[in-house]
Design an enzyme around this catalytic site. Structure first.
Site, PDB file in Angstrom:
ATOM      1  N   ASP A   1       0.853  -1.186   0.000  1.00 26.01           N
ATOM      2  CA  ASP A   1       0.000   0.000   0.000  1.00 26.01           C
ATOM      3  C   ASP A   1       0.893   1.242   0.000  1.00 26.01           C
ATOM      4  OD1 ASP A   1      -1.963   1.957   0.565  1.00 26.01           O
ATOM      5  OD2 ASP A   1      -3.171   0.468   1.618  1.00 26.01           O
ATOM      6  N   ASP A   2       0.746   2.074  -1.020  1.00 25.59           N
ATOM      7  CA  ASP A   2       1.494   3.346  -1.080  1.00 25.59           C
ATOM      8  C   ASP A   2       3.008   3.166  -1.148  1.00 25.59           C
ATOM      9  OD1 ASP A   2      -1.012   4.456  -0.796  1.00 25.59           O
ATOM     10  OD2 ASP A   2      -0.721   5.156   1.258  1.00 25.59           O
TER      11      ASP A   2
ATOM     12  N   CYS B   1      -5.856   4.789  -4.162  1.00 31.36           N
ATOM     13  CA  CYS B   1      -6.100   3.444  -3.659  1.00 31.36           C
ATOM     14  C   CYS B   1      -7.229   2.629  -4.313  1.00 31.36           C
ATOM     15  CB  CYS B   1      -6.350   3.596  -2.174  1.00 31.36           C
ATOM     16  SG  CYS B   1      -6.895   2.154  -1.362  1.00 31.36           S
TER      17      CYS B   1
ATOM     18  N   ARG C   1      -7.324  -0.569  -6.947  1.00 29.45           N
ATOM     19  CA  ARG C   1      -7.774  -1.914  -6.538  1.00 29.45           C
ATOM     20  C   ARG C   1      -8.900  -2.403  -7.443  1.00 29.45           C
ATOM     21  NH1 ARG C   1      -5.581  -2.595  -0.935  1.00 29.45           N
ATOM     22  NH2 ARG C   1      -4.184  -0.813  -0.924  1.00 29.45           N
TER      23      ARG C   1
ATOM     24  N   LYS D   1      -6.399  -5.340   3.165  1.00 27.10           N
ATOM     25  CA  LYS D   1      -7.269  -4.188   2.908  1.00 27.10           C
ATOM     26  C   LYS D   1      -8.047  -4.377   1.602  1.00 27.10           C
ATOM     27  CE  LYS D   1      -6.533   0.629   1.538  1.00 27.10           C
ATOM     28  NZ  LYS D   1      -5.593   1.751   1.636  1.00 27.10           N
TER      29      LYS D   1
ATOM     30  N   HIS E   1     -11.259  -2.147   0.731  1.00 28.17           N
ATOM     31  CA  HIS E   1     -11.557  -0.749   0.390  1.00 28.17           C
ATOM     32  C   HIS E   1     -12.325  -0.606  -0.924  1.00 28.17           C
ATOM     33  CE1 HIS E   1     -10.128   3.708   0.195  1.00 28.17           C
ATOM     34  NE2 HIS E   1     -11.262   3.568   0.841  1.00 28.17           N
TER      35      HIS E   1
ATOM     36  N   HIS F   1       0.955   2.146   4.318  1.00 27.35           N
ATOM     37  CA  HIS F   1      -0.075   3.181   4.449  1.00 27.35           C
ATOM     38  C   HIS F   1       0.068   3.873   5.804  1.00 27.35           C
ATOM     39  CE1 HIS F   1      -4.176   4.888   4.605  1.00 27.35           C
ATOM     40  NE2 HIS F   1      -4.173   4.742   3.294  1.00 27.35           N
TER      41      HIS F   1
ATOM     42  N   ASP G   1      -0.383  -0.389  -4.812  1.00 28.83           N
ATOM     43  CA  ASP G   1      -1.624   0.163  -5.371  1.00 28.83           C
ATOM     44  C   ASP G   1      -1.405   1.505  -6.059  1.00 28.83           C
ATOM     45  OD1 ASP G   1      -1.214   1.456  -2.915  1.00 28.83           O
ATOM     46  OD2 ASP G   1      -3.327   1.510  -2.378  1.00 28.83           O
ATOM     47  N   ASN G   2      -0.459   2.302  -5.539  1.00 27.77           N
ATOM     48  CA  ASN G   2      -0.168   3.621  -6.132  1.00 27.77           C
ATOM     49  C   ASN G   2       1.173   4.092  -5.577  1.00 27.77           C
ATOM     50  OD1 ASN G   2      -2.833   4.154  -4.067  1.00 27.77           O
ATOM     51  ND2 ASN G   2      -0.885   5.025  -3.449  1.00 27.77           N
TER      52      ASN G   2
ATOM     53  N   LYS H   1       1.651  10.000  -4.713  1.00 29.98           N
ATOM     54  CA  LYS H   1       0.234   9.592  -4.722  1.00 29.98           C
ATOM     55  C   LYS H   1      -0.728  10.786  -4.897  1.00 29.98           C
ATOM     56  CE  LYS H   1      -3.000   7.402  -1.456  1.00 29.98           C
ATOM     57  NZ  LYS H   1      -3.073   6.763  -0.138  1.00 29.98           N
TER      58      LYS H   1
HETATM   59  O1  LIG Z   1      -5.217  12.600   3.339  1.00 27.05           O
HETATM   60  N1  LIG Z   1      -6.071  12.125   2.580  1.00 27.05           N
HETATM   61  O2  LIG Z   1      -6.817  12.826   1.934  1.00 27.05           O
HETATM   62  C1  LIG Z   1      -6.149  10.700   2.457  1.00 27.05           C
HETATM   63  C2  LIG Z   1      -5.349   9.889   3.220  1.00 27.05           C
HETATM   64  C3  LIG Z   1      -5.433   8.513   3.067  1.00 27.05           C
HETATM   65  C4  LIG Z   1      -6.272   7.960   2.155  1.00 27.05           C
HETATM   66  O3  LIG Z   1      -6.274   6.614   2.022  1.00 27.05           O
HETATM   67  S1  LIG Z   1      -6.288   5.840   0.660  1.00 27.05           S
HETATM   68  O4  LIG Z   1      -5.281   4.811   0.812  1.00 27.05           O
HETATM   69  O5  LIG Z   1      -7.574   5.280   0.528  1.00 27.05           O
HETATM   70  O6  LIG Z   1      -5.968   6.672  -0.449  1.00 27.05           O
HETATM   71  C5  LIG Z   1      -7.081   8.769   1.411  1.00 27.05           C
HETATM   72  C6  LIG Z   1      -7.013  10.163   1.551  1.00 27.05           C
END
Ligand SMILES: O=[N+]([O-])c1ccc(OS(=O)(=O)O)cc1
Length: 601
Positions: A47-48, A85, A89, A147, A149, A238, A343-344, A401
């Site tokens: 993740d990330d 994210c 996915r 995860k 999501h 993440h 994922d990104n 990201k």
């Molecule tokens: O800070 N945000 O806006 C934020 C942080 C985490 C996040 O989780 S994600 O992995 O679903 O992109 C989404 C938005």
């Protein structure tokens, strides 16, 4: 008469042959039953994770297990995914473009105006069929731990989207040490076991637990003799970035020279590994602060935040090693294809000098986290890396990201296992997240679904199979003229051949389209728009056509950015916040009235 005899002879000759519309790559020539068993597939999703966060992509972070997969497989250096994210996915799970799959943005940051648009539902549409369902229907046991999501109503949970056994997180993220939400948007961390709300054990650490769960699922059914599909979407790396102390200790001091130095050393590492061309240039990142302008205390703090990040990546690699050892012990390793990716690009919401950040302090007050130096990364601690270190993690690419620069969209992809020819190879073929599902189908010899599946009309898979590249029969996945388009909240991109056009909203971008040759210039340093106007126009027209068909919503200026939208949506979605706001207004009202009266006097 002779035609009838001829037809009978032909039938006798051909009948014993199995009819394969799409022959499994693993079907053996001899009749050895163990060899004809279809391969297991393990899809590993970090993740990330940034472009150069793995040793085999140029990192100083120790990832020997993933690097060993790379040495027994192939590393893709020009693989792209969504800049966020759940859109990523959705594409991974279905092979369908994220807008057609109903995930044009994540639910938590979608603009209000899109709430009723099918392309922005934010959960995986029933107009798609997942790779898990397709594999289930082709004789696979299907398991998932991690995860999800992509929706939390019963019909949208992975348990009802093709997985036999699941332990899944519905939210965008969660704590890595305990059963608690990581941002005020969520009242609780929404974990599910086989579709039912579940609790976490007291000794939970995310990477360790998820690997244990996947092993448990595989172990429970191996006797069934069916091949399995295991999907392991880690929480690492993440936010909140958290890791065990012994891993953190290994990275203390490693980032003391700061983000400029890391950006340079990642560039060198990537060149040494053959990941990017030797003459790759990097952009100056507008969000990268001058390391020297930080106080000694700030530098110490930032370096530790990044040390925890390195530790979390290494801990993931370590626990993945336990899964691989388990498969070796069970004699399943050689018959397993591993796909590892992210994922990104690197996450970018961590603000510089977080220790004194007002937002962090307010958020921590709501969530009960602390961000103290001494306990950073441990249980109860909220940690994220700064924008400046995020750029270094994606180095030599631009930004991170949420943005359609390469740092947001280009990530590692490793495919490892028996079918890869000339192991240890690197491929610079352009590839995309929608390619993973058709690749898996191709590997196991399952046909692509037609436009009606189980009585439902479904969206067409838009990706291409990577198998010809794995087998070293082709060097490209996409014909020169085939466009691949993507959009997230007004940040857009279209890829065609070696080229990419991208549109980045301000303040990261200049609100204009640009053209890059991303094969020669992965750092996106030279805008070719005025040098190759025909190429630019052709790609822009292709994007406009795609955006119309995909139902892309043009975000207004007022959208701001994802963090602002997340805060707004937090207020809207979280009833307690609204009540708090009303209370605050009621408390402030007498002061306001008093001030008005005083100013009239
Ligand atoms: O800070 N945000 O806006 C934020 C942080 C985490 C996040 O989780 S994600 O992995 O679903 O992109 C989404 C938005």
């Amino acid at each position: 008469m002779k035609y009838i005899i001829g037809a009978l002879i032909s039938l006798c000759v051909f009948l014993p042959l199995p009819i394969h519309t799409s022959k499994a790559l693993y079907a053996s020539e001899d009749n050895n039953a163990s060899k004809t068993k279809k391969p297991n597939i393990i899809l590993l999703l970090a993740d990330d994770l940034g472009y150069t966060d793995l040793g085999s992509y140029g990192s100083e972070i120790s990832t020997p297990v993933i690097d060993a997969l790379a040495s027994k497989g192939i590393r893709f250096t020009n693989y792209h995914t969504a800049a966020n994210c759940s859109p990523a996915r959705a594409m991974l799970m279905t092979g369908v473009n994220n807008h057609s799959a109903g995930v044009g943005n994540i639910r938590e940051t979608r603009p209000d105006a899109t709430r009723k648009m099918p392309a922005y539902d934010g959960v995986l549409s029933h107009r798609t069929v997942t790779i898990a369902t397709l594999l289930q229907d082709n004789g696979y046991n299907t398991y998932m731990a991690g995860k999800w999501h992509l929706g939390q109503t019963p019909d949208k949970l992975p348990f009802n989207r093709g997985f036999h056994r699941t332990f899944s997180l519905g939210d965008s993220g969660a704590d890595n040490w305990e059963d608690r939400p990581y941002i005020p948007l969520y009242k609780e961390a929404n974990w599910y076991a086989d579709g039912k709300p579940a609790d976490l054990p007291d000794d939970f650490y995310s990477s360790e637990f998820l690997v244990d769960k996947l092993i448990e699922f595989i172990d429970s059914d191996l006797e069934g003799g069916k091949p399995f599909f295991g999907y392991l979407p880690f929480q690492a790396v993440h936010i909140p970035i958290q890791a065990p102390q012994n891993f953190i200790d290994k990275y203390m001091g490693k980032y003391d020279a700061g983000w400029h130095a890391l950006r340079q050393s990642r560039l060198k590492g990537a060149i040494d590994q053959g990941i990017v061309p030797a003459n790759t240039k990097m952009n100056e990142m507008s969000t990268t602060l001058n390391w020297e302008s930080l106080s000694e205390g700030e530098r110490r703090y930032e370096a530790k935040r990044m040390a925890v990040y390195g530790a979390m990546v290494e801990a993931m690699d370590h626990h993945l090693g336990r899964l691989i050892q388990y498969l070796k012990d069970r004699g399943e390793y050689d018959n397993t294809i591993f796909i590892f990716t992210s994922d990104n690009g690197t996450h970018s919401s961590g603000r510089d000098n977080q220790q004194s950040g007002l937002l962090t302090r307010l958020s921590n007050r709501r969530t009960g986290y602390t961000s103290e130096y001494n306990t950073l990364g441990l249980q109860g601690s909220y940690n994220a890396i700064s924008l400046s270190f995020a750029s270094a993690s994606a180095s030599p690419l631009s930004y991170y990201k949420f943005y359609t620069s390469e740092g947001g969209m280009r990530v590692p992809l490793i495919i490892s296992g028996d079918l890869v020819k000339d192991k240890g190879r690197i491929s610079d073929a352009f590839s995309f997240a929608t390619d993973i599902t058709p690749t898996i189908l191709d590997i196991v010899g399952a046909p692509r679904p037609s436009d009606i599946y189980a009585g439902r009309r479904i969206e067409k898979i838009s990706g291409n199979s990577l198998v010809p590249v794995l087998q070293n029969k082709m060097v490209k996945v996409y014909p020169e003229e085939q466009p691949v388009a993507y959009e997230l909240a007004g940040n857009s991109a279209l890829f065609m051949g070696d080229y990419k056009i991208r549109h980045l909203r301000s303040p990261i971008g200049n609100n204009e389209w640009q053209l890059f040759n991303i094969l020669k210039d992965p750092g996106e340093t030279e805008d070719l728009k005025t040098i190759q106007p025909l190429q630019f126009q052709r790609m822009l027209s292709a994007y406009e056509l795609w955006a119309k068909e995909a139902g892309v919503y043009e975000v207004p200026e007022s959208y701001g950015n994802h963090i602002r939208q997340l805060l707004l949506n937090t207020l809207v979605m979280n009833r307690n916040s609204i009540i708090s706001l009303i209370l605050l207004m009621l408390i402030l009202l007498p002061f306001g009235v008093y001030w008005r009266m005083k100013s009239k006097d």
